[in-house]
Design an enzyme around this catalytic site. Structure first.
Site, short mmCIF file in Angstrom:
data_model
loop_
_atom_site.label_atom_id
_atom_site.label_comp_id
_atom_site.label_asym_id
_atom_site.label_seq_id
_atom_site.Cartn_x
_atom_site.Cartn_y
_atom_site.Cartn_z
N GLY A 99 45.63 -5.06 116.76
CA GLY A 99 44.84 -5.05 115.15
C GLY A 99 45.89 -6.29 114.64
O GLY A 99 46.11 -7.35 114.86
N TYR A 100 46.30 -5.94 113.40
CA TYR A 100 47.07 -6.69 112.33
C TYR A 100 48.47 -6.87 112.43
O TYR A 100 49.18 -7.42 111.78
CB TYR A 100 46.58 -6.27 111.09
N LYS A 146 58.03 0.76 116.50
CA LYS A 146 57.00 0.59 115.55
C LYS A 146 56.72 2.09 115.11
O LYS A 146 56.61 2.33 113.81
CB LYS A 146 55.70 0.01 116.46
N ASP A 191 41.31 7.96 110.41
CA ASP A 191 40.95 6.61 110.02
C ASP A 191 41.95 6.00 109.59
O ASP A 191 42.80 6.46 108.47
CB ASP A 191 39.74 6.82 109.17
N SER A 206 38.04 10.94 118.91
CA SER A 206 38.37 9.68 119.37
C SER A 206 37.63 9.32 120.53
O SER A 206 37.73 9.89 121.66
CB SER A 206 39.81 9.14 119.03
P1 IMP Z 1 41.22 2.94 113.45
O1 IMP Z 1 40.85 3.75 112.32
O2 IMP Z 1 42.63 3.56 114.10
O3 IMP Z 1 40.36 2.72 114.47
O4 IMP Z 1 41.96 1.62 112.92
C1 IMP Z 1 40.82 0.81 112.12
C2 IMP Z 1 41.36 -0.69 112.39
O5 IMP Z 1 42.77 -0.66 111.52
C3 IMP Z 1 41.81 -1.17 113.69
O6 IMP Z 1 40.59 -1.48 114.26
C4 IMP Z 1 42.84 -2.24 113.40
O7 IMP Z 1 42.15 -3.25 113.09
C5 IMP Z 1 43.49 -1.66 112.18
N1 IMP Z 1 44.67 -0.96 112.68
C6 IMP Z 1 44.68 0.30 112.68
N2 IMP Z 1 46.00 0.84 112.94
C7 IMP Z 1 46.76 -0.39 113.16
C8 IMP Z 1 48.04 -0.57 113.58
O8 IMP Z 1 48.70 0.05 113.88
N3 IMP Z 1 48.49 -2.04 113.66
C9 IMP Z 1 47.59 -2.90 113.63
N4 IMP Z 1 46.28 -2.62 113.13
C10 IMP Z 1 45.81 -1.41 113.12
#
Ligand code: IMP
Length: 191
Positions: free
Chosen positions: A149-150, A171, A68, A7
């Site tokens: 994020g969301y 959380k 991911d 990462s």
């Molecule tokens: P990543 O694979 O951890 O980079 O997550 C991809 C995308 O999913 C992020 O850019 C966020 O938009 C969404 N995401 C991942 N984890 C979370 C979370 O815990 N809360 C809210 N959105 C998340």
């Protein structure tokens, strides 16, 4: 035991280091001066986490893992899924992502959704995957200021609050990521 976490996000590496505990010492891509962006070309979370773990393993030949995550909304056929980060545009803006999702869900009563994290752990001889899921619902408007994020539009089953209305500790009791990393931690401790 030394492990590479594939990462570029230093905050995430620190968060996972504290979840895994002191028996494991995580190396980040930054510490290893691995600056290239790994193209996430798969249509699945499983595929993308394999691509990332493989790319880093090939480079350093050391045990490593990649994760991911995606948000999967049932009434949108699993969208945004692997496109969660860039749903509203290539600038990966959380507000734009949420605004597009809320627009697509306008007038739809079924709001069932889940966050899903897939981790791929890779060594010379082994590859294992671990999944963490949290089921919940998408609400109509953003609530709360924490997280990323969301988080402001997702309420996990068993709570009245969005992830963005919770402390990190709260959380983590529900979260997809902590559930997946707990499985990795148990696996590594057994090995
Ligand atoms: P990543 O694979 O951890 O980079 O997550 C991809 C995308 O999913 C992020 O850019 C966020 O938009 C969404 N995401 C991942 N984890 C979370 C979370 O815990 N809360 C809210 N959105 C998340």
């Amino acid at each position: 035991m030394k492990l590479i976490f594939a990462s570029h996000n230093e905050n995430k590496v620190a968060e996972i280091q504290s979840l895994l505990g002191e028996d494991f010492s995580l190396l980040s891509l930054k510490e290893l001066s691995f600056n290239q962006e790994i193209p996430e070309t798969s249509e699945t979370l499983e595929g993308n986490s394999i691509i990332k773990a493989d790319a880093v393993f090939e480079q350093f030949k050391m045990p490593c893992f990649a994760d991911d995550t995606g948000l999967e909304v049932d009434s949108l056929g699993g969208e945004p899924g692997v496109y969660s980060a860039r749903y509203g545009g290539e600038d990966k803006n959380a507000d734009k992502n949420m605004d597009l999702l809320l627009k697509k869900l306008h007038g739809i009563s079924s709001r069932k959704a889940r966050f899903r994290t897939v981790i791929t752990y890779r060594t010379q001889n082994q590859m294992h995957q671990f999944e963490g899921v949290v089921e919940g619902n998408i609400i109509n408007e953003k609530k709360g200021v924490h997280g990323f994020g969301y988080d402001p539009i997702f309420i996990p089953i068993g709570s009245q609050k969005t992830f963005a209305q919770m402390s990190t500790k709260e959380k983590n009791q529900f979260s997809h990521r902590s559930r997946a990393f707990e499985k990795l931690r148990i696996f590594l401790r057994q090995g």
